[in-house]
Design an enzyme around this catalytic site. Structure first.
Site, PDB file in Angstrom:
ATOM      1  N   CYS A 227       0.843  -1.189   0.000  1.00 19.94           N
ATOM      2  CA  CYS A 227       0.000   0.000   0.000  1.00 19.94           C
ATOM      3  C   CYS A 227       0.881   1.244   0.000  1.00 19.94           C
ATOM      4  O   CYS A 227       1.896   1.288   0.707  1.00 19.94           O
ATOM      5  CB  CYS A 227      -0.885  -0.016   1.249  1.00 19.94           C
ATOM      6  SG  CYS A 227      -2.009   1.385   1.384  1.00 19.94           S
TER       7      CYS A 227
ATOM      8  N   HIS B 148      -8.846  -3.658  -2.783  1.00 25.07           N
ATOM      9  CA  HIS B 148      -7.961  -2.881  -1.907  1.00 25.07           C
ATOM     10  C   HIS B 148      -8.428  -1.425  -1.811  1.00 25.07           C
ATOM     11  O   HIS B 148      -8.531  -0.867  -0.709  1.00 25.07           O
ATOM     12  CB  HIS B 148      -6.523  -2.957  -2.455  1.00 25.07           C
ATOM     13  CG  HIS B 148      -5.521  -2.197  -1.656  1.00 25.07           C
ATOM     14  ND1 HIS B 148      -4.641  -2.815  -0.797  1.00 25.07           N
ATOM     15  CD2 HIS B 148      -5.242  -0.866  -1.584  1.00 25.07           C
ATOM     16  CE1 HIS B 148      -3.866  -1.889  -0.231  1.00 25.07           C
ATOM     17  NE2 HIS B 148      -4.212  -0.701  -0.696  1.00 25.07           N
ATOM     18  N   GLU B 149      -8.724  -0.815  -2.963  1.00 25.11           N
ATOM     19  CA  GLU B 149      -9.108   0.603  -2.967  1.00 25.11           C
ATOM     20  C   GLU B 149     -10.487   0.815  -2.347  1.00 25.11           C
ATOM     21  O   GLU B 149     -10.701   1.795  -1.627  1.00 25.11           O
ATOM     22  CB  GLU B 149      -9.036   1.182  -4.376  1.00 25.11           C
ATOM     23  CG  GLU B 149      -7.656   1.120  -5.025  1.00 25.11           C
ATOM     24  CD  GLU B 149      -6.519   1.676  -4.177  1.00 25.11           C
ATOM     25  OE1 GLU B 149      -6.745   2.606  -3.370  1.00 25.11           O
ATOM     26  OE2 GLU B 149      -5.388   1.173  -4.322  1.00 25.11           O
TER      27      GLU B 149
ATOM     28  N   HIS C 136     -10.175   1.004   1.287  1.00 26.83           N
ATOM     29  CA  HIS C 136      -9.767   2.343   1.750  1.00 26.83           C
ATOM     30  C   HIS C 136     -10.978   3.255   1.935  1.00 26.83           C
ATOM     31  O   HIS C 136     -11.042   4.023   2.896  1.00 26.83           O
ATOM     32  CB  HIS C 136      -8.813   3.005   0.752  1.00 26.83           C
ATOM     33  CG  HIS C 136      -7.377   2.688   0.976  1.00 26.83           C
ATOM     34  ND1 HIS C 136      -6.702   3.010   2.129  1.00 26.83           N
ATOM     35  CD2 HIS C 136      -6.472   2.073   0.176  1.00 26.83           C
ATOM     36  CE1 HIS C 136      -5.450   2.613   2.033  1.00 26.83           C
ATOM     37  NE2 HIS C 136      -5.275   2.038   0.854  1.00 26.83           N
TER      38      HIS C 136
END
Length: 188
Positions: A109, A152-153, A156
């Site tokens: 990351c 993953h995004e 976030h």
């Protein structure tokens, strides 16, 4: 365009922002194109594949991903692009379907540069999102970098850090130390 500061997981003040549940983007937004341009410039400067708005201190549901171009070497030694880079802008993304089966991925990351760990990710996901023009899209990705980057995004945007997904913390490692420890080839 401008390179923005990327917030870090290991900074207490930055972490507060990174842990926020992001608010939806209301479209149209005339400032969004400049923000997206800044995000791409920031991500590329950091040699990343994806970047979410909260990583630069803006807690909105916006992320970008760019799958790198692929190249092939020809018999004559020249290199040719065989697949162009694929940039994506995902506004208000939601994962609406997933495989239910996981695969372990070595993941890093930009908010914790140099650190990687084994993270379980769905083998496929379907995501719904809007583009910069407000048009709605639905995309399914299976077993590739884009599918894993989407997960993953989107994490976030929901205040979830990749380190929280790691089941075995012994897999979390600083690859800069690994890289620095490798012997240097001293051939003339």
């Amino acid at each position: 365009m401008a390179i923005r500061r990327i917030l870090r997981i290991d900074d207490a003040e930055d972490r507060k922002i990174l842990k926020m549940q992001c608010r939806p983007v209301k479209l149209p937004d005339r400032n969004l194109k400049q923000l997206v341009a800044d995000m791409f410039e920031t991500m590329r400067a950091a040699h990343g594949v994806g970047l979410a708005a909260p990583q630069i201190g803006i807690p909105i549901q916006l992320c970008i991903i760019e799958i790198p171009a692929e190249y092939e070497e020809r018999a004559d030694g020249s290199v040719v692009e065989v697949a162009p880079a694929e940039p994506y802008v995902l506004i208000n993304p939601r994962i609406v379907k997933m495989s239910g089966e996981e695969v372990m991925r070595d993941e890093g990351c930009l908010s914790l540069p140099g650190w990687y760990g084994m993270v379980p990710r769905q083998t496929w996901v379907t995501v719904e999102f809007q583009d910069l023009n407000g048009k709605h899209h639905r995309l399914r990705r299976a077993g590739d970098l884009l599918g894993w980057a989407i997960q993953h995004e989107v994490d976030h945007l929901n205040g979830i850090l990749f380190t929280e997904r790691i089941r075995d913390l012994s897999t979390l490692r600083d690859i800069t130390k690994e890289r620095d420890a490798q012997p240097v080839d001293q051939a003339p």
